[in-house]
Motif scaffolding. Structure first.
Motif, short mmCIF file in Angstrom:
data_model
loop_
_atom_site.label_atom_id
_atom_site.label_comp_id
_atom_site.label_asym_id
_atom_site.label_seq_id
_atom_site.Cartn_x
_atom_site.Cartn_y
_atom_site.Cartn_z
N LEU A 10 -13.44 -81.42 -71.15
CA LEU A 10 -13.15 -82.47 -72.13
C LEU A 10 -11.77 -82.24 -72.70
CD1 LEU A 10 -16.57 -82.58 -74.04
CD2 LEU A 10 -15.87 -83.89 -72.03
N GLY A 11 -10.89 -83.22 -72.52
CA GLY A 11 -9.51 -83.11 -73.00
C GLY A 11 -8.57 -82.74 -71.86
N THR A 12 -7.37 -83.31 -71.88
CA THR A 12 -6.39 -83.02 -70.82
C THR A 12 -5.20 -82.25 -71.38
OG1 THR A 12 -5.46 -85.22 -71.17
CG2 THR A 12 -6.98 -84.96 -69.31
N GLY A 13 -5.46 -81.40 -72.38
CA GLY A 13 -4.41 -80.51 -72.88
C GLY A 13 -4.00 -79.55 -71.79
N LEU A 14 -2.88 -78.90 -72.02
CA LEU A 14 -2.32 -77.99 -71.04
C LEU A 14 -3.33 -76.93 -70.58
CD1 LEU A 14 0.87 -77.60 -70.26
CD2 LEU A 14 0.47 -75.45 -71.37
N LYS A 15 -4.00 -76.30 -71.53
CA LYS A 15 -4.93 -75.22 -71.18
C LYS A 15 -6.12 -75.75 -70.40
CE LYS A 15 -4.51 -73.19 -75.52
NZ LYS A 15 -4.62 -72.11 -76.51
N GLU A 16 -6.64 -76.90 -70.85
CA GLU A 16 -7.81 -77.49 -70.17
C GLU A 16 -7.44 -77.86 -68.73
OE1 GLU A 16 -8.49 -77.00 -74.06
OE2 GLU A 16 -6.91 -78.39 -73.41
N CYS A 17 -6.25 -78.43 -68.55
CA CYS A 17 -5.83 -78.85 -67.19
C CYS A 17 -5.61 -77.64 -66.28
CB CYS A 17 -4.56 -79.69 -67.27
SG CYS A 17 -4.88 -81.37 -67.81
N ILE A 18 -5.01 -76.59 -66.83
CA ILE A 18 -4.78 -75.38 -66.01
C ILE A 18 -6.12 -74.78 -65.58
CG2 ILE A 18 -3.99 -72.99 -66.13
CD1 ILE A 18 -1.58 -74.04 -67.77
#
Length: 443
Positions: A10-18
């Motif tokens: 949930l969420g496409t922040g940098l950490k979530e995407c990595i």
């Protein structure tokens, strides 16, 4: 659309995407949901410029700012150390195929009311106005020790026990003055508090080494920054995920996280149920699973000139060590510009950030803002620093920490590695990375 996934993010922040990229690469079936219509979450780059003014509920932008679509403004601005952990992750996942980097042109530290170039080589030390002649010699000796230090070779330790000798004792051994300790600790080793002085010196030695190695790769500064802004990175990982069969749903509300006997079972979104074994998310999706540990204040400033005393560079990093201002937290400034395709011609974007210590956070940024004058426009935000209440092993819900005030990615990488370890039970290692070079524009 299939309803069963190994992991939902949930969420496409940098950490979530990595993390979702790493999971997809390891063969997991991943679904990514974001309530926003854009990638990046808290760490998005906002474009066109009109959207930023709207977000901060400010009339504008004025015509003098050029065309709105020429701007990509990071909500949270951070740089990469060129041999740091974040670049290793980008190389390991080969997301570098989708990105172009530019070297940041200067690294500076504030002392006595003005900015000085951070010396991190013998040549820099000789030319530096931060130290007198004797301090220069002592600093160069310490630098040489750190660069030749090898944890596996006791002959390089010179009677220093890396795990028992504290950093304070190491500095004392080299007879370093307080001013020198200040810029080594905060502008080279990038510590954000004084507590490092009483910890084993191995950590600081490796940080000095990291800064120096990153600098030797690039020469002008140890930092890299992607063209078109940091928002390019979540998008790069989105492309990677799509390539490996991951699914993305943007602009989609999350109604509920469904639990079963204290463990995550599914995510309900717009009436549909998506089952999963594990859940990764940023704090905004689970307000009852995080706690506040502080606040970060940031000011995004538009300038129509380079920063004074930085030799007119188009990008730089400035650190104001806490002791210069009798504070407990450093103030960080990162400057990027039209040279990175993030602003219209001749314009600069400087972000000033720190951990808030008072009830008037904006006033705390003043020493940093004064270095940037005159400022064309300023957008100030104060956000809570949130951390998860538990490690997620029982619930299988793994929550990232909020982004801190630093203007480099090293602390965020620690969070990524820690979450990866909890998610998979194995340490994140970059062995066998196939892609060993990355596009970097050294102009």
């Amino acid at each position: 659309m299939e309803q069963e996934y190994d992991i939902i993010v949930l969420g496409t922040g940098l950490k979530e995407c990595i993390l979702s990229g790493l999971m997809t690469l390891s063969g997991k079936k991943v679904l990514h949901i974001d309530k926003n219509p854009y990638y990046g979450g808290e760490s998005a780059s906002i474009s066109p410029l009109e959207e930023l003014y709207k977000k901060f509920k400010t009339p504008g932008p004025p015509k003098s700012m050029g065309r709105g679509k020429e701007w990509n403004v990071d909500l949270i601005s951070k740089f990469f150390l060129s041999t740091g952990q974040m670049v290793k992750i980008l190389l390991h996942t080969e997301v570098t195929r989708y990105l172009d980097f530019k070297v940041v042109e200067g690294s500076y530290v504030y002392k006595g009311g003005k900015v000085h170039k951070v010396p991190a080589s013998e040549k820099d030390a000789d030319a530096s106005d931060l130290m007198g002649m004797f301090d220069k010699r002592r600093f160069k000796k310490l630098l040489l020790f750190a660069l030749n230090f090898d944890i596996r070779n006791p002959r390089t330790h010179h009677d220093v026990d890396p795990h028992k000798t504290t950093t304070r004792e190491l500095f004392h051994r080299y007879d370093l003055g307080l001013d020198v300790i200040e810029f080594i600790g905060h502008a080279i080793a990038l510590h954000n508090s004084e507590s490092y002085l009483d910890r084993p010196c191995v950590e600081t030695i490796s940080r000095i080494r990291l800064y120096s190695d990153s600098l030797s790769c690039r020469n002008t500064s140890p930092y890299l920054y992607p063209l078109y802004g940091l928002g390019e990175i979540p998008q790069g990982f989105a492309r990677l995920n799509a390539e490996y069969g991951g699914t993305f749903l943007l602009n989609r509300a999350v109604d509920e996280i469904v639990m079963d006997s204290g463990k995550v079972k599914a995510v309900k979104s717009e009436g549909k149920l998506f089952h999963c074994k594990q859940l990764i998310c940023d704090p905004s999706y689970v307000p009852n699973r995080v706690r506040k540990v502080g606040r970060v204040v940031r000011a995004i400033c538009f300038l129509n000139h380079p920063v004074k005393h930085t030799h007119d560079v188009s990008s730089c990093q400035i650190i104001i060590p806490q002791t210069q201002l009798n504070r407990k937290s450093d103030i960080y400034i990162s400057v990027v510009s039209f040279a990175h395709n993030v602003a219209s011609d001749g314009m600069y974007i400087a972000t000033v950030s720190t951990t808030a210590e008072t009830t008037n956070p904006e006033k705390e940024l003043q020493p940093g803002l004064e270095l940037l004058e005159p400022i064309v426009h300023k957008f100030v935000s104060v956000s809570n620093l949130l951390v998860p209440n538990e490690d997620g092993k029982k619930s299988q819900i793994f929550v990232s920490r909020s982004y801190d005030a630093t203007n480099h990615f090293e602390t965020e990488c620690e969070d990524i590695k820690d979450m990866y370890q909890r998610l998979t039970g194995t340490e994140l290692s970059f062995a066998g990375s196939r892609h060993q070079s990355h596009n970097s524009d050294d102009d």
